[in-house]
Design a protein around this motif. Structure first.
Motif, PDB file in Angstrom:
ATOM      1  N   ASN A  82       0.823  -1.215   0.000  1.00  0.00           N
ATOM      2  CA  ASN A  82       0.000   0.000   0.000  1.00  0.00           C
ATOM      3  C   ASN A  82       0.855   1.262   0.000  1.00  0.00           C
ATOM      4  OD1 ASN A  82      -2.474  -1.331  -0.041  1.00  0.00           O
ATOM      5  ND2 ASN A  82      -2.602  -1.442   2.194  1.00  0.00           N
ATOM      6  N   ARG A  83       2.070   1.181   0.554  1.00  0.00           N
ATOM      7  CA  ARG A  83       2.944   2.360   0.596  1.00  0.00           C
ATOM      8  C   ARG A  83       3.690   2.569  -0.714  1.00  0.00           C
ATOM      9  NH1 ARG A  83       4.190   0.229   5.702  1.00  0.00           N
ATOM     10  NH2 ARG A  83       6.273  -0.449   5.028  1.00  0.00           N
ATOM     11  N   LEU A  84       3.538   1.640  -1.642  1.00  0.00           N
ATOM     12  CA  LEU A  84       4.241   1.759  -2.917  1.00  0.00           C
ATOM     13  C   LEU A  84       3.820   3.022  -3.661  1.00  0.00           C
ATOM     14  CD1 LEU A  84       6.258   0.385  -4.794  1.00  0.00           C
ATOM     15  CD2 LEU A  84       4.376  -0.948  -5.753  1.00  0.00           C
ATOM     16  N   LYS A  85       2.558   3.396  -3.534  1.00  0.00           N
ATOM     17  CA  LYS A  85       2.065   4.573  -4.261  1.00  0.00           C
ATOM     18  C   LYS A  85       2.667   5.866  -3.734  1.00  0.00           C
ATOM     19  CE  LYS A  85      -2.027   5.283  -1.327  1.00  0.00           C
ATOM     20  NZ  LYS A  85      -1.605   4.284  -0.302  1.00  0.00           N
ATOM     21  N   ASP A  86       3.204   5.844  -2.520  1.00  0.00           N
ATOM     22  CA  ASP A  86       3.763   7.060  -1.918  1.00  0.00           C
ATOM     23  C   ASP A  86       5.249   7.232  -2.218  1.00  0.00           C
ATOM     24  OD1 ASP A  86       1.284   7.636  -0.700  1.00  0.00           O
ATOM     25  OD2 ASP A  86       1.744   6.238   0.931  1.00  0.00           O
ATOM     26  N   ALA A  87       5.888   6.232  -2.802  1.00  0.00           N
ATOM     27  CA  ALA A  87       7.315   6.317  -3.131  1.00  0.00           C
ATOM     28  C   ALA A  87       7.463   7.063  -4.449  1.00  0.00           C
ATOM     29  CB  ALA A  87       7.924   4.919  -3.225  1.00  0.00           C
ATOM     30  N   ARG A  88       7.549   8.398  -4.361  1.00  0.00           N
ATOM     31  CA  ARG A  88       7.519   9.221  -5.557  1.00  0.00           C
ATOM     32  C   ARG A  88       8.861   9.837  -5.917  1.00  0.00           C
ATOM     33  NH1 ARG A  88       3.980   8.151  -8.787  1.00  0.00           N
ATOM     34  NH2 ARG A  88       4.348  10.198  -9.736  1.00  0.00           N
ATOM     35  N   ASP A  89       9.873   9.709  -5.062  1.00  0.00           N
ATOM     36  CA  ASP A  89      11.188  10.255  -5.376  1.00  0.00           C
ATOM     37  C   ASP A  89      12.255   9.250  -4.962  1.00  0.00           C
ATOM     38  OD1 ASP A  89      11.580  10.532  -2.544  1.00  0.00           O
ATOM     39  OD2 ASP A  89      10.584  12.480  -2.620  1.00  0.00           O
ATOM     40  N   ALA A  90      13.515   9.613  -5.192  1.00  0.00           N
ATOM     41  CA  ALA A  90      14.616   8.686  -4.959  1.00  0.00           C
ATOM     42  C   ALA A  90      14.719   8.275  -3.493  1.00  0.00           C
ATOM     43  CB  ALA A  90      15.932   9.304  -5.431  1.00  0.00           C
ATOM     44  N   ASP A  91      14.561   9.228  -2.591  1.00  0.00           N
ATOM     45  CA  ASP A  91      14.669   8.902  -1.167  1.00  0.00           C
ATOM     46  C   ASP A  91      13.543   7.976  -0.721  1.00  0.00           C
ATOM     47  OD1 ASP A  91      16.934  10.456  -0.963  1.00  0.00           O
ATOM     48  OD2 ASP A  91      15.850  12.255  -0.273  1.00  0.00           O
ATOM     49  N   ALA A  92      12.318   8.282  -1.164  1.00  0.00           N
ATOM     50  CA  ALA A  92      11.174   7.447  -0.796  1.00  0.00           C
ATOM     51  C   ALA A  92      11.294   6.049  -1.405  1.00  0.00           C
ATOM     52  CB  ALA A  92       9.870   8.115  -1.246  1.00  0.00           C
TER      53      ALA A  92
END
Length: 228
Positions: free
Chosen positions: A55-65
């Motif tokens: 579910n947290r995959l959608k929030d990984a929007r940049d390199a750090d995330a």
């Protein structure tokens, strides 16, 4: 970059027509594939944690995330490795106790190894700008094409293919004049010839050449359950 929901035909078409194209697996579909195996209400702690990671995959929007997500997933794999190895023997065969969780893990691990999970982040770093991580924007178009075919489900295969051509031609951003469309749209004989040519090179065994994309995968629509 091409965003794919995992259909093998699309990846093959990209490699044939645009060899330099990089593939981004739709993160929404990647998470949904995990949910099909864990369900939305996992009973085991291992499954609940994996569902949360998906579910947290959608929030990984940049390199750090993205790096943080990969670290969380790697930590989950390490902590639950022994648990997922549990098995029983039946008729001399090894049956894994948590096979569905293993399938969920396999689906994510394959994407991590292929590097297709965060291609959109890499493209943003290399070329700048925002790059899509899902193909949901095109699903509404696909749904309308499927609806059109459903309303005309008596059409022969060749005419169904031509109907899709016409539907796309008539809804392009700058449609051609009708006379020009008639000149360039494939005829029945041309479509039949392409189909026959593709068939002669071999297919998947379901009567449809590989060049025409994936057939229906019922697991995409139904959760596997045992009959009472």
């Amino acid at each position: 970059m091409l965003v794919s929901d995992g259909a093998r035909g699309l990846a093959k078409a990209a490699s044939a027509v645009w060899p330099a194209t990089r593939i981004q697996r739709c993160t929404f579909h990647a998470a949904s594939q995990v949910k099909r195996h864990t369900t939305l209400n996992p009973k085991l702690e291992c499954g609940r944690e994996l569902l949360g990671i998906a579910n947290r995959l959608k929030d990984a929007r940049d390199a750090d995330a993205a790096a943080a997500w990969l670290a969380d997933y790697s930590d989950w794999c390490t902590r639950w490795e022994g648990f997922l190895r549990e098995f029983t023997l039946k008729d001399g065969k090894r049956l894994y106790t948590h096979e569905r969780l293993r399938r969920a893990r396999r689906s994510l691990s394959k994407l991590v190894r292929s590097g297709q999970l965060f291609t959109f982040v890499e493209m943003g770093q290399e070329r700048g700008g925002a790059w899509d991580s899902t193909n949901n924007a095109i699903e509404s178009r696909n749904a309308r094409i499927r609806e059109m075919l459903r309303l005309h489900r008596g059409l022969p295969l060749i005419h169904r293919i031509k109907a899709i051509f016409w539907w796309c031609y008539m809804r392009t951003e700058a449609p051609l004049p009708p006379a020009e469309i008639l000149r360039v749209v494939p005829t029945d004989d041309q479509v039949d010839g392409l189909f026959a040519s593709a068939s002669s090179r071999g297919g998947r065994g379901d009567g449809v050449p590989e060049e025409y994309g994936s057939g229906i995968a019922w697991s995409e629509f139904h959760m596997p359950t045992e009959c009472r």
